[in-house]
Design an enzyme around this catalytic site. Structure first.
Site, PDB file in Angstrom:
ATOM      1  N   TYR A 104     -12.978  22.515 -24.137  1.00  0.00           N
ATOM      2  CA  TYR A 104     -12.176  23.737 -24.194  1.00  0.00           C
ATOM      3  C   TYR A 104     -11.030  23.458 -25.172  1.00  0.00           C
ATOM      4  O   TYR A 104     -10.003  22.915 -24.811  1.00  0.00           O
ATOM      5  CB  TYR A 104     -11.648  24.109 -22.806  1.00  0.00           C
ATOM      6  CG  TYR A 104     -10.725  25.307 -22.790  1.00  0.00           C
ATOM      7  CD1 TYR A 104     -11.036  26.452 -23.513  1.00  0.00           C
ATOM      8  CD2 TYR A 104      -9.541  25.285 -22.065  1.00  0.00           C
ATOM      9  CE1 TYR A 104     -10.183  27.539 -23.507  1.00  0.00           C
ATOM     10  CE2 TYR A 104      -8.687  26.384 -22.046  1.00  0.00           C
ATOM     11  CZ  TYR A 104      -9.017  27.498 -22.773  1.00  0.00           C
ATOM     12  OH  TYR A 104      -8.167  28.592 -22.774  1.00  0.00           O
ATOM     13  N   ASP A 145     -15.843  26.339 -25.764  1.00  0.00           N
ATOM     14  CA  ASP A 145     -14.977  27.362 -26.348  1.00  0.00           C
ATOM     15  C   ASP A 145     -14.124  26.659 -27.393  1.00  0.00           C
ATOM     16  O   ASP A 145     -13.191  25.944 -27.044  1.00  0.00           O
ATOM     17  CB  ASP A 145     -14.115  27.995 -25.252  1.00  0.00           C
ATOM     18  CG  ASP A 145     -13.140  29.029 -25.803  1.00  0.00           C
ATOM     19  OD1 ASP A 145     -13.092  29.212 -27.038  1.00  0.00           O
ATOM     20  OD2 ASP A 145     -12.415  29.646 -25.001  1.00  0.00           O
ATOM     21  N   HIS A 246     -15.627  36.130 -22.023  1.00  0.00           N
ATOM     22  CA  HIS A 246     -16.637  35.415 -22.820  1.00  0.00           C
ATOM     23  C   HIS A 246     -18.004  35.613 -22.173  1.00  0.00           C
ATOM     24  O   HIS A 246     -18.101  35.913 -20.983  1.00  0.00           O
ATOM     25  CB  HIS A 246     -16.362  33.917 -22.833  1.00  0.00           C
ATOM     26  CG  HIS A 246     -15.066  33.519 -23.476  1.00  0.00           C
ATOM     27  ND1 HIS A 246     -14.999  32.903 -24.696  1.00  0.00           N
ATOM     28  CD2 HIS A 246     -13.791  33.646 -23.050  1.00  0.00           C
ATOM     29  CE1 HIS A 246     -13.740  32.646 -24.987  1.00  0.00           C
ATOM     30  NE2 HIS A 246     -12.978  33.091 -24.011  1.00  0.00           N
TER      31      HIS A 246
END
Length: 255
Positions: A104, A145, A246
DNA sequence: ATGGCAAAAGAGTTTTGA
């Protein structure tokens, strides 16, 4: 193998969506970001009942990463070595001989902000670790991500966004540094067109109008890209009640 | 006109996300 990445924006809220998605898609590995919960709150039991093992590195309110798999998770790793960081953003494991790295990457908030500087510093330290990791694991996939839209076609309005966070040149250079380590953007092996996004703002009816960004990626080493058979963005979970902003990105390859 | 939505912490409103 089928592997996937999904920023769930709170696993407390999204666990039913995740369990449904596992049943429908049967991935060999699912990487989650923004679980936003401490390890003691992570739903190991519910996943076990569904037939999945998991590892998690989380914290209250912010960040948090996990890898879920029906297989054994070997040689697990968390955090960037020699990089002092309270934020839980990196977890890795080997599954069926494939190195799965779940990240992330920081958002960065705004170009020039302290959080933007943290993002670039984090990326530098992470890339150094990743370089050694790739040398040790020729079959490696980096899923997560990234908070970077690598090309203009990965942004719904590149003119309005020029120079902004997620698309700024230093961020795109950091993304290119991944490719210079030999990694390939697996989605673009199969989907060359525009309008393909993995995140849409909750506001402005972003999803309905397809005002999105492609910021969730699966980058792979040549050993995996040469056996890849499909990659796609699964928009179905984004259409559910109370969705994450998302949606999952999936890669399939022969292994 | 930089808001608009959603989640968390915590108890009204602020912070953060992308």
């Amino acid at each position: 193998m089928k592997i996937a990445t999904w920023n769930v924006n709170s696993l407390n809220v999204r666990l039913p969506h995740v369990l449904d998605w596992l049943v429908a898609n049967k991935p060999d590995a699912l990487c989650l970001q923004e679980t936003k919960q401490e390890d003691s709150k992570f739903p190991y039991e519910a996943l076990k009942e569904a037939g999945y093992n998991a590892i998690h590195s989380g914290q209250k309110t912010y960040n948090g990463v996990a890898i879920i798999s029906p297989h054994k998770l070997d040689d697990t790793h968390m955090g960037i070595p020699h990089f002092a960081d309270e934020q839980k953003r990196l977890i890795a494991a080997t599954i069926n001989g494939v190195r799965i790295v779940c990240v992330y990457i920081p958002n960065g908030q705004a170009v020039g902000s302290d959080k933007y500087a943290y993002k670039l510093g984090w990326l530098q330290a992470f890339t150094a670790w990743l370089s050694t990791e790739i040398k040790q694991h020729p079959k490696l996939a980096l899923l997560g991500d990234y908070n970077i839209a690598p090309e203009d076609i990965d942004c719904h309005d590149p003119v309005a966004w020029v120079g902004q966070v997620l698309v700024s040149e230093p961020e795109r250079e950091a993304f290119k540094a991944f490719t210079q380590l030999g990694l390939e953007d697996s989605f673009r092996l199969f989907e060359k067109g525009e309008g393909q996004f993995s995140w849409w703002d909750y506001r402005m009816a972003g999803f309905r109008r397809n005002l999105g960004m492609r910021i969730d990626h699966i980058l792979v080493t040549p050993e995996l890209s040469k056996v890849s058979t499909a990659s796609y963005i699964d928009k179905a979970p984004r259409k559910l009640e109370r969705p994450s902003d998302h949606t999952p990105v999936v890669l399939e390859f022969n292994h």
